[in-house]
Motif scaffolding. Structure first.
Motif, short mmCIF file in Angstrom:
data_model
loop_
_atom_site.label_atom_id
_atom_site.label_comp_id
_atom_site.label_asym_id
_atom_site.label_seq_id
_atom_site.Cartn_x
_atom_site.Cartn_y
_atom_site.Cartn_z
N TRP A 79 0.83 -1.19 0.00
CA TRP A 79 0.00 0.00 0.00
C TRP A 79 0.87 1.25 0.00
CZ3 TRP A 79 -4.97 -0.15 -1.06
CH2 TRP A 79 -5.68 -1.32 -0.83
N ILE A 80 0.44 2.25 -0.78
CA ILE A 80 1.14 3.53 -0.88
C ILE A 80 0.12 4.64 -0.62
CG2 ILE A 80 2.43 5.08 -2.39
CD1 ILE A 80 3.20 2.62 -4.04
N SER A 81 0.49 5.60 0.21
CA SER A 81 -0.39 6.73 0.50
C SER A 81 -0.45 7.67 -0.71
CB SER A 81 0.13 7.48 1.72
OG SER A 81 -0.62 8.66 1.91
N LEU A 82 -1.60 8.28 -0.93
CA LEU A 82 -1.76 9.22 -2.04
C LEU A 82 -1.22 10.61 -1.72
CD1 LEU A 82 -5.32 8.31 -3.33
CD2 LEU A 82 -3.16 7.97 -4.49
N GLY A 83 -0.69 10.82 -0.52
CA GLY A 83 -0.19 12.13 -0.12
C GLY A 83 0.95 12.66 -0.97
N LYS A 84 1.78 11.78 -1.50
CA LYS A 84 2.93 12.25 -2.28
C LYS A 84 2.64 12.37 -3.77
CE LYS A 84 5.04 7.65 -2.53
NZ LYS A 84 6.22 6.88 -2.23
N TYR A 85 1.41 12.13 -4.18
CA TYR A 85 1.03 12.27 -5.59
C TYR A 85 0.10 13.47 -5.74
CZ TYR A 85 2.94 7.62 -5.87
OH TYR A 85 3.78 6.54 -5.80
N PRO A 86 0.55 14.51 -6.48
CA PRO A 86 -0.25 15.74 -6.55
C PRO A 86 -1.46 15.68 -7.49
CG PRO A 86 1.79 16.01 -7.76
CD PRO A 86 1.85 14.66 -7.10
N GLY A 87 -1.54 14.70 -8.39
CA GLY A 87 -2.68 14.69 -9.29
C GLY A 87 -2.72 13.50 -10.22
N LEU A 88 -3.61 13.63 -11.21
CA LEU A 88 -3.83 12.58 -12.21
C LEU A 88 -3.57 13.14 -13.61
CD1 LEU A 88 -7.32 11.40 -10.91
CD2 LEU A 88 -5.17 10.20 -10.59
N THR A 89 -3.24 12.25 -14.54
CA THR A 89 -3.10 12.64 -15.93
C THR A 89 -3.53 11.49 -16.82
OG1 THR A 89 -1.64 13.65 -17.56
CG2 THR A 89 -0.70 11.92 -16.22
N LEU A 90 -3.82 11.80 -18.07
CA LEU A 90 -4.22 10.81 -19.06
C LEU A 90 -3.08 10.67 -20.07
CD1 LEU A 90 -6.54 9.02 -20.14
CD2 LEU A 90 -7.22 10.95 -21.54
N VAL A 91 -2.62 9.43 -20.29
CA VAL A 91 -1.49 9.18 -21.18
C VAL A 91 -1.93 8.21 -22.28
CG1 VAL A 91 0.86 8.28 -21.35
CG2 VAL A 91 0.13 9.49 -19.29
N PRO A 92 -1.86 8.63 -23.55
CA PRO A 92 -2.13 7.69 -24.63
C PRO A 92 -0.93 6.76 -24.82
CG PRO A 92 -1.64 9.84 -25.53
CD PRO A 92 -1.62 9.98 -24.04
N SER A 121 5.93 14.08 -7.96
CA SER A 121 6.18 15.50 -7.64
C SER A 121 6.86 16.25 -8.79
CB SER A 121 7.04 15.60 -6.38
OG SER A 121 8.28 14.93 -6.60
N HIS A 122 7.46 15.54 -9.74
CA HIS A 122 8.08 16.17 -10.90
C HIS A 122 7.12 16.26 -12.08
CE1 HIS A 122 11.91 16.06 -8.86
NE2 HIS A 122 11.73 14.77 -8.63
N LYS A 123 5.86 16.01 -11.85
CA LYS A 123 4.79 16.07 -12.87
C LYS A 123 5.00 15.03 -13.97
CE LYS A 123 3.04 19.78 -10.90
NZ LYS A 123 3.75 19.84 -9.65
N ARG A 124 5.53 13.86 -13.62
CA ARG A 124 5.70 12.75 -14.56
C ARG A 124 4.80 11.61 -14.14
NH1 ARG A 124 11.78 12.94 -13.62
NH2 ARG A 124 12.31 14.92 -14.56
N PRO A 125 4.31 10.82 -15.09
CA PRO A 125 3.46 9.68 -14.72
C PRO A 125 4.21 8.69 -13.82
CG PRO A 125 3.30 10.13 -17.06
CD PRO A 125 4.39 10.99 -16.54
N ALA A 126 3.60 8.32 -12.70
CA ALA A 126 4.24 7.42 -11.75
C ALA A 126 3.81 5.97 -12.00
CB ALA A 126 3.89 7.82 -10.32
N VAL A 153 -6.56 17.32 -11.98
CA VAL A 153 -6.22 16.67 -13.24
C VAL A 153 -5.18 17.52 -13.95
CG1 VAL A 153 -7.12 15.99 -15.49
CG2 VAL A 153 -8.48 15.60 -13.44
N TYR A 154 -4.08 16.89 -14.38
CA TYR A 154 -3.02 17.55 -15.11
C TYR A 154 -3.05 17.08 -16.55
CZ TYR A 154 -0.88 19.16 -10.78
OH TYR A 154 -0.62 19.79 -9.60
N SER A 155 -2.59 17.93 -17.44
CA SER A 155 -2.50 17.59 -18.85
C SER A 155 -1.05 17.75 -19.30
CB SER A 155 -3.39 18.52 -19.67
OG SER A 155 -3.20 18.29 -21.04
N VAL A 156 -0.56 16.78 -20.06
CA VAL A 156 0.81 16.85 -20.57
C VAL A 156 0.77 17.45 -21.96
CG1 VAL A 156 2.84 15.51 -21.18
CG2 VAL A 156 1.46 14.84 -19.22
#
Length: 168
Positions: A79-92, A121-126, A153-156
């Motif tokens: 299990w990983i806490s969601l506290g260290k993830y700032p958002g979501l993104t959609l990747v094709p 935290s670097h705005k890259r898909p984890a 929601v973040y957009s790349v």
């Protein structure tokens, strides 16, 4: 609410064919009476054919568990806490398989899908939360996860590695 999503099979393409070949080879050894060779080959075939990855999302406790389902029986992950993830993104995503024949002719097949990722935290898909075949379904899932997990929601951008927040 607990959400369990199957993301993808771990061994795809040629390794699936290898798993099927090992399965037939193991059955052949069993019928010929060489069962002590068939058992490890059968176990290897089960590993190739029934291992896949997924993610469990616990919306109430705001945590996720990326896992591998080994042999289709055992979930391995933490299990990983969601506290260290700032958002979501959609990747094709596009997965391409290329094969060359003996006459050096190229055969290519491609599959497309869309994945909802948590970003670091670097705005890259984890790591992925959901895999969809249609972009609209993926956008709807991303909106639902954004509401349930209370994440933006973040957009790349296509020509940049930077991410930005979508405001409606």
């Amino acid at each position: 609410m607990i959400i369990d999503n199957k993301i993808q099979r771990t061994f795809t393409g040629p390794l699936t064919i290898l798993g099927i070949t090992f399965m037939f080879l193991a059955l052949t050894f069993v019928f010929t009476g060489i069962w002590y060779i068939a058992i490890p080959i059968f176990v290897l075939a089960l590993f190739f054919l029934f291992t896949w990855s997924g993610v469990i999302i616990d919306t109430e406790n705001r945590r996720v568990k990326p896992y591998y389902m080994v042999f289709g029986l055992f979930k391995r992950g933490q299990w990983i806490s969601l506290g260290k993830y700032p958002g979501l993104t959609l990747v094709p995503m596009q997965k391409v398989y290329k094969m060359y024949s003996q006459s050096n002719r190229k055969s290519k097949s491609a599959t497309n899908d869309f994945r909802v990722y948590l970003i670091d935290s670097h705005k890259r898909p984890a790591f992925p939360l959901k895999k969809c075949k249609i972009e609209d379904d993926a956008k709807n899932c991303m909106d639902e996860y954004s509401i349930w997990l209370k994440l933006p929601v973040y957009s790349v951008r296509k020509n940049s590695q930077d991410a930005k927040i979508i405001t409606n």
